[in-house]
Design a protein around this motif. Structure first.
Motif, PDB file in Angstrom:
ATOM      1  N   SER A   1      46.325  32.298  33.800  1.00 35.73           N
ATOM      2  CA  SER A   1      46.191  33.335  32.629  1.00 35.73           C
ATOM      3  C   SER A   1      46.109  34.795  33.454  1.00 35.73           C
ATOM      4  O   SER A   1      46.504  35.778  33.184  1.00 35.73           O
ATOM      5  N   ARG A   2      45.036  34.850  34.548  1.00 33.11           N
ATOM      6  CA  ARG A   2      44.751  36.053  35.115  1.00 33.11           C
ATOM      7  C   ARG A   2      45.905  36.452  35.799  1.00 33.11           C
ATOM      8  O   ARG A   2      46.363  37.800  35.748  1.00 33.11           O
ATOM      9  N   GLY A   3      46.789  35.786  36.355  1.00 35.36           N
ATOM     10  CA  GLY A   3      48.301  36.177  36.695  1.00 35.36           C
ATOM     11  C   GLY A   3      49.126  36.948  35.887  1.00 35.36           C
ATOM     12  O   GLY A   3      49.564  37.945  36.119  1.00 35.36           O
ATOM     13  N   LEU A   4      48.987  36.114  35.025  1.00 31.05           N
ATOM     14  CA  LEU A   4      49.936  36.796  33.852  1.00 31.05           C
ATOM     15  C   LEU A   4      49.559  38.119  33.343  1.00 31.05           C
ATOM     16  O   LEU A   4      50.295  39.040  33.143  1.00 31.05           O
ATOM     17  N   ALA A   5      48.304  38.217  33.255  1.00 29.18           N
ATOM     18  CA  ALA A   5      47.537  39.363  32.548  1.00 29.18           C
ATOM     19  C   ALA A   5      47.869  40.618  33.643  1.00 29.18           C
ATOM     20  O   ALA A   5      48.076  41.699  33.315  1.00 29.18           O
ATOM     21  N   VAL A   6      47.468  40.295  34.725  1.00 32.75           N
ATOM     22  CA  VAL A   6      47.539  41.290  35.868  1.00 32.75           C
ATOM     23  C   VAL A   6      49.178  41.849  36.057  1.00 32.75           C
ATOM     24  O   VAL A   6      49.596  43.066  36.304  1.00 32.75           O
ATOM     25  N   THR A   7      50.041  40.857  35.947  1.00 34.38           N
ATOM     26  CA  THR A   7      51.583  41.103  36.052  1.00 34.38           C
ATOM     27  C   THR A   7      51.865  42.021  35.067  1.00 34.38           C
ATOM     28  O   THR A   7      52.821  42.928  35.289  1.00 34.38           O
ATOM     29  N   ALA A   8      51.339  41.532  33.689  1.00 38.52           N
ATOM     30  CA  ALA A   8      51.751  42.462  32.507  1.00 38.52           C
ATOM     31  C   ALA A   8      51.038  43.819  32.791  1.00 38.52           C
ATOM     32  O   ALA A   8      51.704  44.919  32.508  1.00 38.52           O
TER      33      ALA A   8
ATOM     34  N   VAL B   1      52.978  47.555  32.517  1.00 34.63           N
ATOM     35  CA  VAL B   1      52.300  48.487  31.879  1.00 34.63           C
ATOM     36  C   VAL B   1      52.192  49.729  32.490  1.00 34.63           C
ATOM     37  O   VAL B   1      52.783  50.773  32.239  1.00 34.63           O
ATOM     38  N   ALA B   2      51.652  49.790  33.740  1.00 40.98           N
ATOM     39  CA  ALA B   2      51.490  50.931  34.663  1.00 40.98           C
ATOM     40  C   ALA B   2      52.722  51.513  35.192  1.00 40.98           C
ATOM     41  O   ALA B   2      52.735  52.821  35.000  1.00 40.98           O
ATOM     42  N   ALA B   3      53.543  50.591  35.482  1.00 40.18           N
ATOM     43  CA  ALA B   3      54.712  51.154  35.926  1.00 40.18           C
ATOM     44  C   ALA B   3      55.641  51.872  34.835  1.00 40.18           C
ATOM     45  O   ALA B   3      56.031  53.038  34.883  1.00 40.18           O
ATOM     46  N   ALA B   4      55.607  51.314  33.429  1.00 46.43           N
ATOM     47  CA  ALA B   4      56.221  51.765  32.544  1.00 46.43           C
ATOM     48  C   ALA B   4      55.714  52.988  31.703  1.00 46.43           C
ATOM     49  O   ALA B   4      56.341  54.029  31.469  1.00 46.43           O
ATOM     50  N   ALA B   5      54.345  53.139  32.138  1.00 50.57           N
ATOM     51  CA  ALA B   5      53.732  54.489  31.597  1.00 50.57           C
ATOM     52  C   ALA B   5      54.215  55.494  32.463  1.00 50.57           C
ATOM     53  O   ALA B   5      54.482  56.804  32.000  1.00 50.57           O
ATOM     54  N   VAL B   6      54.223  55.466  33.986  1.00 50.50           N
ATOM     55  CA  VAL B   6      54.438  56.349  34.673  1.00 50.50           C
ATOM     56  C   VAL B   6      56.160  56.881  34.307  1.00 50.50           C
ATOM     57  O   VAL B   6      56.428  58.058  34.183  1.00 50.50           O
ATOM     58  N   VAL B   7      57.171  56.064  34.181  1.00 46.14           N
ATOM     59  CA  VAL B   7      58.231  56.247  33.819  1.00 46.14           C
ATOM     60  C   VAL B   7      58.294  56.763  32.521  1.00 46.14           C
ATOM     61  O   VAL B   7      59.320  57.943  32.355  1.00 46.14           O
TER      62      VAL B   7
ATOM     63  N   ALA C   1      44.615  49.411  32.595  1.00 48.81           N
ATOM     64  CA  ALA C   1      45.104  48.122  32.483  1.00 48.81           C
ATOM     65  C   ALA C   1      45.026  47.173  33.650  1.00 48.81           C
ATOM     66  O   ALA C   1      44.363  45.937  33.717  1.00 48.81           O
ATOM     67  N   ILE C   2      45.292  47.823  34.884  1.00 45.93           N
ATOM     68  CA  ILE C   2      45.164  47.185  36.106  1.00 45.93           C
ATOM     69  C   ILE C   2      43.724  46.769  36.261  1.00 45.93           C
ATOM     70  O   ILE C   2      43.498  45.667  36.780  1.00 45.93           O
ATOM     71  N   VAL C   3      42.845  47.919  36.307  1.00 48.47           N
ATOM     72  CA  VAL C   3      41.341  47.908  36.617  1.00 48.47           C
ATOM     73  C   VAL C   3      40.891  46.618  35.637  1.00 48.47           C
ATOM     74  O   VAL C   3      40.335  45.697  36.375  1.00 48.47           O
ATOM     75  N   ALA C   4      40.825  46.613  34.399  1.00 50.70           N
ATOM     76  CA  ALA C   4      40.418  45.645  33.672  1.00 50.70           C
ATOM     77  C   ALA C   4      40.787  44.166  33.651  1.00 50.70           C
ATOM     78  O   ALA C   4      40.159  43.400  33.867  1.00 50.70           O
ATOM     79  N   THR C   5      41.933  43.901  34.093  1.00 47.59           N
ATOM     80  CA  THR C   5      42.596  42.657  34.349  1.00 47.59           C
ATOM     81  C   THR C   5      42.317  42.220  35.666  1.00 47.59           C
ATOM     82  O   THR C   5      42.293  40.939  35.896  1.00 47.59           O
ATOM     83  N   LEU C   6      41.875  43.014  36.645  1.00 43.04           N
ATOM     84  CA  LEU C   6      41.682  42.722  38.053  1.00 43.04           C
ATOM     85  C   LEU C   6      40.056  42.380  38.250  1.00 43.04           C
ATOM     86  O   LEU C   6      39.798  41.936  39.248  1.00 43.04           O
ATOM     87  N   VAL C   7      39.163  43.001  37.299  1.00 44.16           N
ATOM     88  CA  VAL C   7      38.037  43.191  37.589  1.00 44.16           C
ATOM     89  C   VAL C   7      37.509  41.621  37.419  1.00 44.16           C
ATOM     90  O   VAL C   7      37.782  40.842  36.606  1.00 44.16           O
TER      91      VAL C   7
END
Length: 528
Positions: A38-45, A49-55, A94-100
């Motif tokens: 679950s955590r791995g999928l969330a972090v991957t997503a 999201v972060a990469a797509a936000a930059v694009v 998104a990255i911070v919340a899923t990795l905390v």
């Protein structure tokens, strides 16, 4: 349009939504995913999201699809200088919340009762020594759905879709508080979750009434068209009434004093990741809505009520500062500090100038980084201490946890608004905007508000020193706690670098927001 541009927006919005829904369904039906999965999928997503936000911010692709033909509602998505910073901030959070780290919500359900945990006993992180709850996939699913709803709120250019996205985050955040609340009893979690839901649902209802009124007056729900009309299709009295309705609804979300009472309790109860998203993303939706739904389409209405709005904002700054001087719960103290910082944002919006709008956006970004850093830090301390009571004897961070101590000093210095850190430019810009407000504002009223807000900045320095004295200073070495390391240290480092970077070099963010804020002011037919 190349394939990257074509896919960027769908990936940005649909990735967290679809992965979140899949995790939710998998957790409720059949065999739940393992916690690591679950955590791995969330972090991957979150990384996608972060990469797509930059694009999306770099390439500025657009999507425009007819959704409800009979109502003229469209899925019109895109970014401009006003929404781009919030999209980037949401991608980072998104990255911070899923990795905390996730902490089991029941390990200290009766914290403080005789025979239970002592105040200084560490609470274990989820692992082999703690039963893994079946709902862990639901926890990550809720985080992702909150992220998806927030992104859609910032991306849409249709008011009705804005409302739908605004509502999308409520239930998953309620679940995060009620099911995964941080270091409280079940009754406290349920009470905080209910208060969150009732307050925000009331605000949403008022916001919907305001949107319907604007729709009726303009014949469209297109936010771009609303900004172009700038209230021209509504008389002054109607603008005032609609502006008041919208400001009350959005003011609950920010929150503006005296609509703030839900926030300290919710922050003290929410899990660390929930507090990060709430402070750094969800509260920004209220301020963003004030610009999109009030400042741009209802300039005359905002100008009429601006003294009241500015007065409430300044009252919140002073009220929160005084509360922080006596608050004994460290996490609740950070929540009160958020109310004060967002008071500067609302004051800047009320000032009604280009400087004010830019200060509001910059202040939101700065607060997002600062609050995320402090909540990650306080979440670590709370679970190692076994509570967040400042009156309990603690080991001085500078003695036993120098890295945590440095982060605390940096975060509190930024909260003070010291030059060279991100908090300075937003607060200074708000004070400047209040000192030289836009058209339709009473000059001396706003200069009085600027002076009162500056006193609030002094209170911020006072409570920051108090926190450092209680938590960082001293020579106590027991009970010892471990220093931050690994993923958490990386997250705190990224947030700290962002705070310093925005403080030292604010130009790129100001340049990014300038065209959008200039366009809003130009539409009103006024200068800076």
């Amino acid at each position: 349009m190349n394939i990257v541009d074509a896919l960027a927006l769908p990936v940005l919005v649909l990735t967290p939504l679809l992965v979140g829904v899949w995790l939710l369904v998998a957790d409720r039906v059949g065999t739940p995913p393992r916690p690591g999965t679950s955590r791995g999928l969330a972090v991957t997503a979150a990384v996608l999201v972060a990469a797509a936000a930059v694009v999306v911010v770099w390439r500025r692709p657009e999507v425009d699809l007819l959704w409800i033909e009979s109502l003229g509602v469209r899925l019109d998505l895109g970014v401009d200088g006003l929404s781009a910073p919030f999209v980037l901030l949401t991608g980072l959070m998104a990255i911070v919340a899923t990795l905390v780290p996730y902490h089991h919500p029941l390990t200290d359900a009766r914290l403080g009762e005789p025979g239970r945990h002592e105040p200084t006993v560490a609470l274990p992180v989820i692992g082999t020594d703690v039963p893994r709850p079946r709902a862990l996939a639901t926890y990550y699913a809720c985080l992702l759905v909150v992220i998806a709803g927030s992104l859609l709120t910032f991306l849409t250019r249709d008011a009705l879709v804005f409302f739908v996205a605004f509502e999308l985050v409520l239930i998953p955040m309620w679940v995060l508080i009620a099911r995964h609340g941080d270091a409280t009893s079940t009754a406290d979690r349920d009470g905080a979750a209910l208060r969150f839901l009732l307050f925000t649902a009331t605000g949403s209802m008022l916001m919907l009434i305001g949107i319907l009124a604007l729709w009726s007056g303009t014949g469209t729900t297109d936010l771009t068209r609303w900004a172009e009309l700038a209230g021209g299709s509504l008389d002054g009295g109607t603008q005032v009434i609609v502006a008041v309705i919208l400001l009350i609804g959005l003011g609950i979300k920010v929150p503006v004093w005296p609509l703030h009472t839900w926030l300290p309790w919710v922050h003290a109860t929410a899990p660390t990741a929930g507090s990060v998203l709430l402070a750094a993303v969800l509260l920004k939706m209220g301020a963003y809505g004030m610009i999109r739904l009030v400042a741009a389409p209802l300039p005359e209405g905002l100008a009429s009520v601006s003294p009241v709005l500015a007065g409430l904002a300044v009252t919140g700054i002073l009220w929160a500062g005084l509360a922080c001087l006596v608050e004994s719960d460290l996490k609740r103290l950070i929540a009160w500090a958020s109310i004060g910082h967002l008071g500067f944002v609302v004051l800047a919006i009320a000032a009604g100038s280009e400087t004010g709008l830019q200060a509001a956006v910059f202040g939101n970004m700065a607060h997002g980084l600062i609050s995320a850093l402090l909540f990650v830090l306080v979440g670590n301390l709370k679970h190692q201490w076994g509570g967040a009571d400042l009156t309990s004897p603690r080991a001085a961070l500078r003695e036993v946890s120098p890295r945590l101590g440095f982060v605390l000093v940096l975060g509190m210095a930024a909260a003070m608004g010291l030059p060279g850190l991100a908090g300075f430019w937003g607060e200074w810009g708000a004070l400047y905007a209040a000192w030289e407000p836009g058209p339709g504002r009473t000059l001396w009223w706003f200069r009085g508000f600027a002076i009162a807000a500056a006193l609030g900045a002094v209170l911020a320095a006072a409570y920051a020193v108090r926190v450092l004295r209680e938590v960082w200073a001293g020579d106590r070495r027991s009970p010892a706690i471990r220093d931050t390391r690994g993923v958490e240290l990386a997250l705190l480092t990224v947030l700290g670098v962002g705070i310093v970077a925005l403080g030292v070099y604010p130009g790129p963010l100001l340049d990014l927001t300038a065209p959008a804020t200039e366009a809003i002011i130009a539409t009103l037919g006024v200068g800076r």
